[in-house]
Motif scaffolding. Structure first.
Motif, PDB file in Angstrom:
ATOM      1  N   VAL A 162       0.849  -1.200   0.000  1.00 30.64           N
ATOM      2  CA  VAL A 162       0.000   0.000   0.000  1.00 30.64           C
ATOM      3  C   VAL A 162       0.888   1.254   0.000  1.00 30.64           C
ATOM      4  O   VAL A 162       0.628   2.218  -0.735  1.00 30.64           O
ATOM      5  CB  VAL A 162      -0.944  -0.012   1.222  1.00 30.64           C
ATOM      6  CG1 VAL A 162      -1.588   1.348   1.428  1.00 30.64           C
ATOM      7  CG2 VAL A 162      -2.019  -1.084   1.056  1.00 30.64           C
TER       8      VAL A 162
ATOM      9  N   ALA B 280      -5.801   8.206   7.927  1.00 29.93           N
ATOM     10  CA  ALA B 280      -5.503   8.065   6.495  1.00 29.93           C
ATOM     11  C   ALA B 280      -5.856   9.382   5.806  1.00 29.93           C
ATOM     12  O   ALA B 280      -6.427   9.408   4.721  1.00 29.93           O
ATOM     13  CB  ALA B 280      -6.257   6.877   5.882  1.00 29.93           C
TER      14      ALA B 280
ATOM     15  N   ASN C 112       1.810   7.672   5.440  1.00 33.51           N
ATOM     16  CA  ASN C 112       2.692   8.024   4.331  1.00 33.51           C
ATOM     17  C   ASN C 112       3.090   9.504   4.419  1.00 33.51           C
ATOM     18  O   ASN C 112       2.273  10.396   4.205  1.00 33.51           O
ATOM     19  CB  ASN C 112       1.963   7.742   3.006  1.00 33.51           C
ATOM     20  CG  ASN C 112       2.893   7.854   1.832  1.00 33.51           C
ATOM     21  OD1 ASN C 112       3.575   8.861   1.680  1.00 33.51           O
ATOM     22  ND2 ASN C 112       2.934   6.826   1.013  1.00 33.51           N
TER      23      ASN C 112
ATOM     24  N   ALA D  66      -3.077   3.838  11.338  1.00 31.41           N
ATOM     25  CA  ALA D  66      -4.447   3.718  11.860  1.00 31.41           C
ATOM     26  C   ALA D  66      -4.602   2.484  12.740  1.00 31.41           C
ATOM     27  O   ALA D  66      -5.541   2.392  13.531  1.00 31.41           O
ATOM     28  CB  ALA D  66      -5.433   3.648  10.695  1.00 31.41           C
TER      29      ALA D  66
ATOM     30  N   PHE E 191     -11.771   7.059   2.371  1.00 29.31           N
ATOM     31  CA  PHE E 191     -11.084   6.277   1.350  1.00 29.31           C
ATOM     32  C   PHE E 191      -9.772   5.703   1.893  1.00 29.31           C
ATOM     33  O   PHE E 191      -8.790   5.565   1.164  1.00 29.31           O
ATOM     34  CB  PHE E 191     -10.849   7.121   0.080  1.00 29.31           C
ATOM     35  CG  PHE E 191     -12.133   7.721  -0.424  1.00 29.31           C
ATOM     36  CD1 PHE E 191     -13.139   6.903  -0.912  1.00 29.31           C
ATOM     37  CD2 PHE E 191     -12.372   9.086  -0.334  1.00 29.31           C
ATOM     38  CE1 PHE E 191     -14.354   7.435  -1.332  1.00 29.31           C
ATOM     39  CE2 PHE E 191     -13.591   9.635  -0.745  1.00 29.31           C
ATOM     40  CZ  PHE E 191     -14.583   8.800  -1.252  1.00 29.31           C
ATOM     41  N   GLY E 192      -9.785   5.382   3.176  1.00 27.12           N
ATOM     42  CA  GLY E 192      -8.586   4.897   3.846  1.00 27.12           C
ATOM     43  C   GLY E 192      -8.726   3.486   4.379  1.00 27.12           C
ATOM     44  O   GLY E 192      -7.790   2.694   4.280  1.00 27.12           O
TER      45      GLY E 192
ATOM     46  N   ASN F 197      -7.493   0.459   2.580  1.00 28.23           N
ATOM     47  CA  ASN F 197      -6.055   0.249   2.434  1.00 28.23           C
ATOM     48  C   ASN F 197      -5.391  -0.309   3.682  1.00 28.23           C
ATOM     49  O   ASN F 197      -4.222  -0.687   3.644  1.00 28.23           O
ATOM     50  CB  ASN F 197      -5.387   1.592   2.093  1.00 28.23           C
ATOM     51  CG  ASN F 197      -5.934   2.168   0.806  1.00 28.23           C
ATOM     52  OD1 ASN F 197      -5.781   1.567  -0.249  1.00 28.23           O
ATOM     53  ND2 ASN F 197      -6.616   3.313   0.891  1.00 28.23           N
TER      54      ASN F 197
HETATM   55  C1  SAM Z   1      -7.003   7.124  -0.996  1.00 30.28           C
HETATM   56  S1  SAM Z   1      -6.006   7.976   0.170  1.00 30.28           S
HETATM   57  C2  SAM Z   1      -7.213   8.949   1.033  1.00 30.28           C
HETATM   58  C3  SAM Z   1      -6.686  10.280   1.477  1.00 30.28           C
HETATM   59  C4  SAM Z   1      -7.747  11.243   2.042  1.00 30.28           C
HETATM   60  N1  SAM Z   1      -8.396  10.687   3.201  1.00 30.28           N
HETATM   61  C5  SAM Z   1      -8.752  11.626   1.006  1.00 30.28           C
HETATM   62  O1  SAM Z   1      -9.912  11.236   1.141  1.00 30.28           O
HETATM   63  O2  SAM Z   1      -8.398  12.311   0.056  1.00 30.28           O
HETATM   64  C6  SAM Z   1      -5.647   6.697   1.307  1.00 30.28           C
HETATM   65  C7  SAM Z   1      -4.626   7.082   2.346  1.00 30.28           C
HETATM   66  O3  SAM Z   1      -4.532   6.014   3.302  1.00 30.28           O
HETATM   67  C8  SAM Z   1      -3.220   6.039   3.815  1.00 30.28           C
HETATM   68  N2  SAM Z   1      -2.970   4.803   4.575  1.00 30.28           N
HETATM   69  C9  SAM Z   1      -2.831   3.550   4.076  1.00 30.28           C
HETATM   70  N3  SAM Z   1      -2.637   2.684   5.081  1.00 30.28           N
HETATM   71  C10 SAM Z   1      -2.657   3.407   6.239  1.00 30.28           C
HETATM   72  C11 SAM Z   1      -2.523   3.068   7.607  1.00 30.28           C
HETATM   73  N4  SAM Z   1      -2.322   1.815   8.003  1.00 30.28           N
HETATM   74  N5  SAM Z   1      -2.604   4.061   8.528  1.00 30.28           N
HETATM   75  C12 SAM Z   1      -2.786   5.348   8.133  1.00 30.28           C
HETATM   76  N6  SAM Z   1      -2.909   5.733   6.853  1.00 30.28           N
HETATM   77  C13 SAM Z   1      -2.861   4.768   5.907  1.00 30.28           C
HETATM   78  C14 SAM Z   1      -2.380   6.211   2.565  1.00 30.28           C
HETATM   79  O4  SAM Z   1      -1.067   6.598   2.843  1.00 30.28           O
HETATM   80  C15 SAM Z   1      -3.199   7.274   1.824  1.00 30.28           C
HETATM   81  O5  SAM Z   1      -2.765   8.563   2.120  1.00 30.28           O
END
Ligand code: SAM
Length: 258
Positions: A33, A79, A103, A130, A147-148, A151
């Motif tokens: 991811v 996220a 990230n 998270a 949208f987090g 992932n």
């Molecule tokens: C699709 S983006 C969404 C960003 C924002 N929330 C938006 O709606 O525009 C997904 C985000 O999830 C983050 N992410 C993935 N795994 C994560 C984790 N375990 N903990 C925190 N953030 C995470 C990624 O780095 C990315 O920035």
């Protein structure tokens, strides 16, 4: 409600998880991811607009409409990426927002946005997972993840952590892609997803694989009913769902009562 700090110590009962259409070891998914978001960070905002033809903005507004921020409220936006949800929370009168993302490139892209300048003293850009949120128990009024959750490798762990950091009386809202039921809309949506999106990814971000992952991960995400059950398993109450755009996305809401 009991603290779930213990969950961090217990090995997860899950050992294999989805990464798009692939099944990978739980320990592998986060790296995969992270590679996706390292690759898309600099073009993330423009790609979001192109891929959704701007509709993600309306979905985020719908999230904020339902949350209805108040001046004394503190948000943890998990996220949080480039900070869209936190920004809207502050614009609508929320007091303070922690933008938490694993990230650092996504956070850096967010911090550079001019629109954030006015709000920097009300924003805490925090690198964190998270599944192990770097905030104290019972410390925030609202938690969002937009949208987090799709992932996150161990989603139950993240949901338990959300309950841990919420104050009693606090609320969690998850905005995520969901599942379209209408066959006509589903057909159009599949064509857009499988034919157009990867091409857009290649043209704008120079990356096809990340957009294949996006499309596949959406199809693998739990149904609305399954996500409600997962939230209920953490002890959240008054769980409700609103479908957006015929089920392309959905908002799940739940409360920590005590
Ligand atoms: C699709 S983006 C969404 C960003 C924002 N929330 C938006 O709606 O525009 C997904 C985000 O999830 C983050 N992410 C993935 N795994 C994560 C984790 N375990 N903990 C925190 N953030 C995470 C990624 O780095 C990315 O920035």
């Amino acid at each position: 409600m009991s603290t779930d700090a213990q969950n961090n110590l217990d090995p997860s009962p899950v050992s294999q998880v989805d990464f798009g259409y692939r099944t990978v070891a739980l320990s592998q998914k986060q790296n995969l991811v992270n590679e996706v978001f390292d690759s898309v960070a600099s073009s993330y905002d423009i790609m979001n607009d192109l891929m959704s033809v701007g509709v993600h903005r309306l979905w985020k507004e719908a999230l904020l409409d339902w949350m209805a921020p108040r001046p004394n409220q503190i948000l943890a936006d998990l996220a949080g990426g480039t900070g869209d949800v936190s920004l809207k929370f502050l614009q609508r009168g929320g007091q303070f927002a922690h933008v938490i993302d694993i990230n650092e490139q996504m956070l850096a892209a967010g911090q550079k946005r001019k629109v954030m300048n006015k709000y920097q003293d009300k924003l805490n850009w925090l690198a964190g997972d998270a599944q192990d949120i770097p905030l104290a128990d019972n410390s925030v009024d609202r938690v969002t993840i937009a949208f987090g959750l799709r992932n996150v490798p161990d989603r139950m762990k993240a949901l338990n952590q959300i309950v841990r950091i919420l104050k009693p009386g606090g609320r969690f809202c998850c905005l995520e892609f969901s599942h379209v039921k209408n066959p006509l809309l589903s057909d159009v949506y599949d064509r857009w997803s499988f034919n157009v999106l990867p091409k857009l990814g290649l043209l704008v971000a120079g990356d096809v694989q990340s957009y294949h992952y996006l499309v596949e991960s959406i199809r693998q995400f739990p149904s609305q009913a399954e996500l409600c059950t997962m939230m209920a398993d953490t002890g959240m109450a008054q769980i409700k769902v609103r479908s957006l755009s015929g089920g392309i996305a959905a908002i799940h809401s739940g409360w920590k009562l005590d």
